[in-house]
Write an enzyme that holds these catalytic residues in place. Structure first.
Site, PDB file in Angstrom:
ATOM      1  N   HIS A 159      -4.994  59.348   0.886  1.00  0.00           N
ATOM      2  CA  HIS A 159      -4.874  59.236   2.349  1.00  0.00           C
ATOM      3  C   HIS A 159      -3.420  59.413   2.788  1.00  0.00           C
ATOM      4  O   HIS A 159      -2.770  58.474   3.244  1.00  0.00           O
ATOM      5  CB  HIS A 159      -5.447  57.891   2.820  1.00  0.00           C
ATOM      6  CG  HIS A 159      -6.931  57.847   2.742  1.00  0.00           C
ATOM      7  ND1 HIS A 159      -7.613  57.207   1.744  1.00  0.00           N
ATOM      8  CD2 HIS A 159      -7.883  58.413   3.531  1.00  0.00           C
ATOM      9  CE1 HIS A 159      -8.921  57.357   1.924  1.00  0.00           C
ATOM     10  NE2 HIS A 159      -9.101  58.085   2.996  1.00  0.00           N
ATOM     11  N   HIS A 163      -3.785  65.166   3.184  1.00  0.00           N
ATOM     12  CA  HIS A 163      -5.214  65.033   3.507  1.00  0.00           C
ATOM     13  C   HIS A 163      -5.428  65.224   5.008  1.00  0.00           C
ATOM     14  O   HIS A 163      -6.364  65.915   5.431  1.00  0.00           O
ATOM     15  CB  HIS A 163      -5.725  63.661   3.045  1.00  0.00           C
ATOM     16  CG  HIS A 163      -7.063  63.301   3.613  1.00  0.00           C
ATOM     17  ND1 HIS A 163      -8.213  64.012   3.318  1.00  0.00           N
ATOM     18  CD2 HIS A 163      -7.443  62.321   4.496  1.00  0.00           C
ATOM     19  CE1 HIS A 163      -9.238  63.494   3.987  1.00  0.00           C
ATOM     20  NE2 HIS A 163      -8.798  62.459   4.714  1.00  0.00           N
ATOM     21  N   HIS A 199      -6.757  61.150  12.278  1.00  0.00           N
ATOM     22  CA  HIS A 199      -7.968  60.453  11.824  1.00  0.00           C
ATOM     23  C   HIS A 199      -7.764  59.408  10.723  1.00  0.00           C
ATOM     24  O   HIS A 199      -8.629  58.547  10.541  1.00  0.00           O
ATOM     25  CB  HIS A 199      -9.050  61.463  11.404  1.00  0.00           C
ATOM     26  CG  HIS A 199      -9.010  61.815   9.954  1.00  0.00           C
ATOM     27  ND1 HIS A 199      -8.111  62.698   9.428  1.00  0.00           N
ATOM     28  CD2 HIS A 199      -9.737  61.354   8.907  1.00  0.00           C
ATOM     29  CE1 HIS A 199      -8.296  62.783   8.129  1.00  0.00           C
ATOM     30  NE2 HIS A 199      -9.280  61.976   7.780  1.00  0.00           N
ATOM     31  N   ASP A 200      -6.658  59.434   9.986  1.00  0.00           N
ATOM     32  CA  ASP A 200      -6.404  58.401   8.963  1.00  0.00           C
ATOM     33  C   ASP A 200      -4.999  57.790   9.128  1.00  0.00           C
ATOM     34  O   ASP A 200      -4.432  57.244   8.164  1.00  0.00           O
ATOM     35  CB  ASP A 200      -6.532  58.994   7.546  1.00  0.00           C
ATOM     36  CG  ASP A 200      -7.974  58.994   7.026  1.00  0.00           C
ATOM     37  OD1 ASP A 200      -8.746  58.094   7.412  1.00  0.00           O
ATOM     38  OD2 ASP A 200      -8.323  59.887   6.242  1.00  0.00           O
ATOM     39  N   ASP A 316     -13.733  66.086   7.026  1.00  0.00           N
ATOM     40  CA  ASP A 316     -13.171  64.954   6.266  1.00  0.00           C
ATOM     41  C   ASP A 316     -13.757  64.910   4.849  1.00  0.00           C
ATOM     42  O   ASP A 316     -13.110  64.456   3.912  1.00  0.00           O
ATOM     43  CB  ASP A 316     -13.498  63.660   7.038  1.00  0.00           C
ATOM     44  CG  ASP A 316     -12.598  62.499   6.689  1.00  0.00           C
ATOM     45  OD1 ASP A 316     -11.571  62.716   6.033  1.00  0.00           O
ATOM     46  OD2 ASP A 316     -12.924  61.363   7.096  1.00  0.00           O
ATOM     47  N   GLN A 367     -18.703  60.801  -8.215  1.00  0.00           N
ATOM     48  CA  GLN A 367     -18.527  62.131  -7.623  1.00  0.00           C
ATOM     49  C   GLN A 367     -19.860  62.821  -7.427  1.00  0.00           C
ATOM     50  O   GLN A 367     -20.121  63.429  -6.397  1.00  0.00           O
ATOM     51  CB  GLN A 367     -17.636  63.001  -8.518  1.00  0.00           C
ATOM     52  CG  GLN A 367     -16.189  62.665  -8.398  1.00  0.00           C
ATOM     53  CD  GLN A 367     -15.735  62.705  -6.951  1.00  0.00           C
ATOM     54  OE1 GLN A 367     -15.768  63.747  -6.319  1.00  0.00           O
ATOM     55  NE2 GLN A 367     -15.351  61.567  -6.411  1.00  0.00           N
ATOM     56  N   PHE A 370     -21.734  61.175  -4.598  1.00  0.00           N
ATOM     57  CA  PHE A 370     -21.125  61.495  -3.308  1.00  0.00           C
ATOM     58  C   PHE A 370     -21.557  62.892  -2.851  1.00  0.00           C
ATOM     59  O   PHE A 370     -21.897  63.109  -1.691  1.00  0.00           O
ATOM     60  CB  PHE A 370     -19.597  61.423  -3.467  1.00  0.00           C
ATOM     61  CG  PHE A 370     -18.856  61.486  -2.178  1.00  0.00           C
ATOM     62  CD1 PHE A 370     -18.951  60.452  -1.252  1.00  0.00           C
ATOM     63  CD2 PHE A 370     -18.056  62.563  -1.871  1.00  0.00           C
ATOM     64  CE1 PHE A 370     -18.260  60.499  -0.052  1.00  0.00           C
ATOM     65  CE2 PHE A 370     -17.363  62.625  -0.671  1.00  0.00           C
ATOM     66  CZ  PHE A 370     -17.470  61.588   0.237  1.00  0.00           C
TER      67      PHE A 370
HETATM   68  P1  CMP Z   1     -11.697  58.845   4.504  1.00  0.00           P
HETATM   69  O1  CMP Z   1     -10.955  60.139   4.373  1.00  0.00           O
HETATM   70  O2  CMP Z   1     -11.071  57.743   5.237  1.00  0.00           O
HETATM   71  O3  CMP Z   1     -13.155  59.121   5.091  1.00  0.00           O
HETATM   72  C1  CMP Z   1     -14.092  59.816   4.277  1.00  0.00           C
HETATM   73  C2  CMP Z   1     -14.214  59.098   2.981  1.00  0.00           C
HETATM   74  O4  CMP Z   1     -15.041  59.712   2.031  1.00  0.00           O
HETATM   75  C3  CMP Z   1     -12.849  59.075   2.292  1.00  0.00           C
HETATM   76  O5  CMP Z   1     -11.983  58.287   3.044  1.00  0.00           O
HETATM   77  C4  CMP Z   1     -13.236  58.600   0.933  1.00  0.00           C
HETATM   78  O6  CMP Z   1     -13.430  57.206   0.922  1.00  0.00           O
HETATM   79  C5  CMP Z   1     -14.573  59.309   0.752  1.00  0.00           C
HETATM   80  N1  CMP Z   1     -14.410  60.529  -0.056  1.00  0.00           N
HETATM   81  C6  CMP Z   1     -13.882  61.708   0.305  1.00  0.00           C
HETATM   82  N2  CMP Z   1     -13.932  62.592  -0.712  1.00  0.00           N
HETATM   83  C7  CMP Z   1     -14.518  61.929  -1.737  1.00  0.00           C
HETATM   84  C8  CMP Z   1     -14.850  62.283  -3.058  1.00  0.00           C
HETATM   85  N3  CMP Z   1     -14.618  63.494  -3.573  1.00  0.00           N
HETATM   86  N4  CMP Z   1     -15.435  61.342  -3.809  1.00  0.00           N
HETATM   87  C9  CMP Z   1     -15.723  60.111  -3.326  1.00  0.00           C
HETATM   88  N5  CMP Z   1     -15.415  59.705  -2.092  1.00  0.00           N
HETATM   89  C10 CMP Z   1     -14.818  60.605  -1.312  1.00  0.00           C
HETATM   90 MG    MG Z   2     -10.731  57.596   7.262  1.00  0.00          MG
HETATM   91 ZN    ZN Z   3      -9.968  61.196   5.873  1.00  0.00          ZN
END
Ligand code: CMP
Ligand code: MG
Ligand code: ZN
Length: 395
Positions: A159, A163, A199-200, A316, A367, A370
């Protein structure tokens, strides 16, 4: 996949055959490497930048302290950062033929800008939509606003400003492909674009669950969507400063004040819906359309906001949809950040969240989950209800 080998090979596949959710038959790559010292920092022939990195608990605690300070008093500008110099290498990276690629490499831009990719990229993207001339934006205020964004990001493993820039880039790509930029009022488009870098903002590198568990002041102020409310609030506070009032071009218009209020609300509505806990809500809204065999009517203001929320959320989560060499870097960055939070939880003596525990695995299972449970359904549904982005989302 048209006979092409899948690049997202799931190494646990039986008999070396890809076990990912796609219908492909590809040869499995070697196992996902363990995270930890002394191991080769490469995977599938790609040098990994972050495999060995971790953020020590003490540094995460500092980020959490800073979060508390930001909450008490709005960020005041103490440094006057100079605008980042645009070298020929940076200019080439930001040229339209490079900027308009889905697989634009933010990590390369980060290196070329000496670790300050966000302000330059955001400025170039806003310019690429012709917004500075169309709206007569005060360039000094815009640059100050973007530099403040760059500064407010912590040096987290995931973050971080890279990103933020990556998400803004992917969002712009989807907006353009979806021809959504043509449906928005220019000032609406400006605010939507700014939601990317916002956004972050101020992310501490730990998640909402830990902030709630620790009763961090930010979770007391914002009991739900803790961090997302904080990101939005920081972006709004900066926008209220006269020297960063990017919307000052509205001041001369009779409806200027009410328009500003509505645009600030839009910024908030977009940033809040990047909260993963609202993923289901976004999906339900999109599915409702899909079930009715309808598409989102972006001429309708409320549906336009849903379309923007869905695409920002997709941007995102878009890193696994990038080419392998880019995706693998982001994957290791997020897993390294998750494991750093796990280390902090151990340090604090609270239960270590299993997915964040480096002693339990290497991140491979999370992964796959997700990708299968979040990313794939989101992109498939977006393709159905936003016909213009169909090709991109299917890709
Ligand atoms: P954020 O970017 O705040 O919001 C989207 C969230 O998705 C991010 O934080 C992570 O917590 C999660 N995220 C994004 N990419 C991945 C990934 N490749 N694997 C697991 N979690 C992810
Ligand atoms: Mg976020
Ligand atoms: Zn993000």
């Amino acid at each position: 996949m048209g006979g092409l080998a899948c690049r997202r090979v799931e190494p646990t596949g039986v008999g070396g055959v890809c076990a990912c959710a796609m219908t492909c038959a590809a040869v499995a790559t070697p196992p996902f490497p363990q995270n930890g010292p002394g191991l080769r920092p490469s995977f599938d022939g790609v040098d990994l930048l972050l495999l060995h990195r971790a953020t020590p608990p003490a540094q995460l605690l500092q980020h959490m302290d800073k979060l508390g300070r930001e909450l008490q008093s709005p960020p005041s500008e103490t440094e006057s950062d100079a605008w980042v110099e645009e070298t020929p290498e940076v200019a080439a990276l930001l040229a339209p033929e490079s900027l308009n690629l889905w697989d634009f490499d933010l990590i390369k831009l980060d290196q070329a800008t000496g670790g300050k990719p966000l302000a330059l990229l955001a400025f170039a993207l806003i310019q690429s939509f012709g917004l500075i001339e169309r709206l007569k934006i005060d360039v000094d205020k815009l640059k100050k606003y973007l530099l403040a964004f760059e500064r407010l990001y912590n040096p987290c493993l995931y973050h971080n400003p890279i990103h933020a820039a990556d998400v803004m880039h992917a969002f712009c790509f989807l907006l353009r492909k979806g021809k959504l930029d043509l449906e928005l009022e220019p000032e609406e488009l400006l605010i939507a674009l700014l939601a990317g870098p916002a956004h972050d903002l101020g992310h501490p590198g730990v998640n909402n669950a830990l902030l709630i568990k620790q009763k961090h002041p930010v979770s007391v102020r914002f009991p739900t969507s803790v961090l997302e409310n904080h990101h939005a609030s920081l972006a709004e506070q900066l926008l209220e400063r006269p020297d960063m009032d990017v919307l000052s071009f509205l001041d001369t218009k009779p409806d200027g004040p009410s328009r500003k209020v509505a645009l600030r609300q839009l910024l908030k509505d977009l940033v809040l819906y990047t909260d993963m806990s609202l993923h289901g809500k976004i999906m339900d809204t999109l599915k409702e359309k899909e079930d009715g065999a309808a598409t989102l009517d972006v001429k309708e203001p409320a549906e336009r906001v849903v379309a923007l929320q869905a695409l920002l959320h997709a941007a995102d989560l878009s890193n696994p949809c990038k080419k392998w060499e880019i995706h693998i870097q982001w994957t290791h960055a997020i897993v390294a950040e998750f494991f750093s939070q796990g280390d902090l939880e151990r340090h604090l003596g609270v239960d270590v969240t299993p997915m964040l525990d480096r002693t339990l695995g290497c991140g491979r299972t999370s992964q796959k989950g997700f990708f299968v449970h979040f990313i794939r359904p989101l992109f498939i549904t977006c393709a159905k209800v936003l016909p213009f982005v169909q090709d991109t989302c299917e890709m």
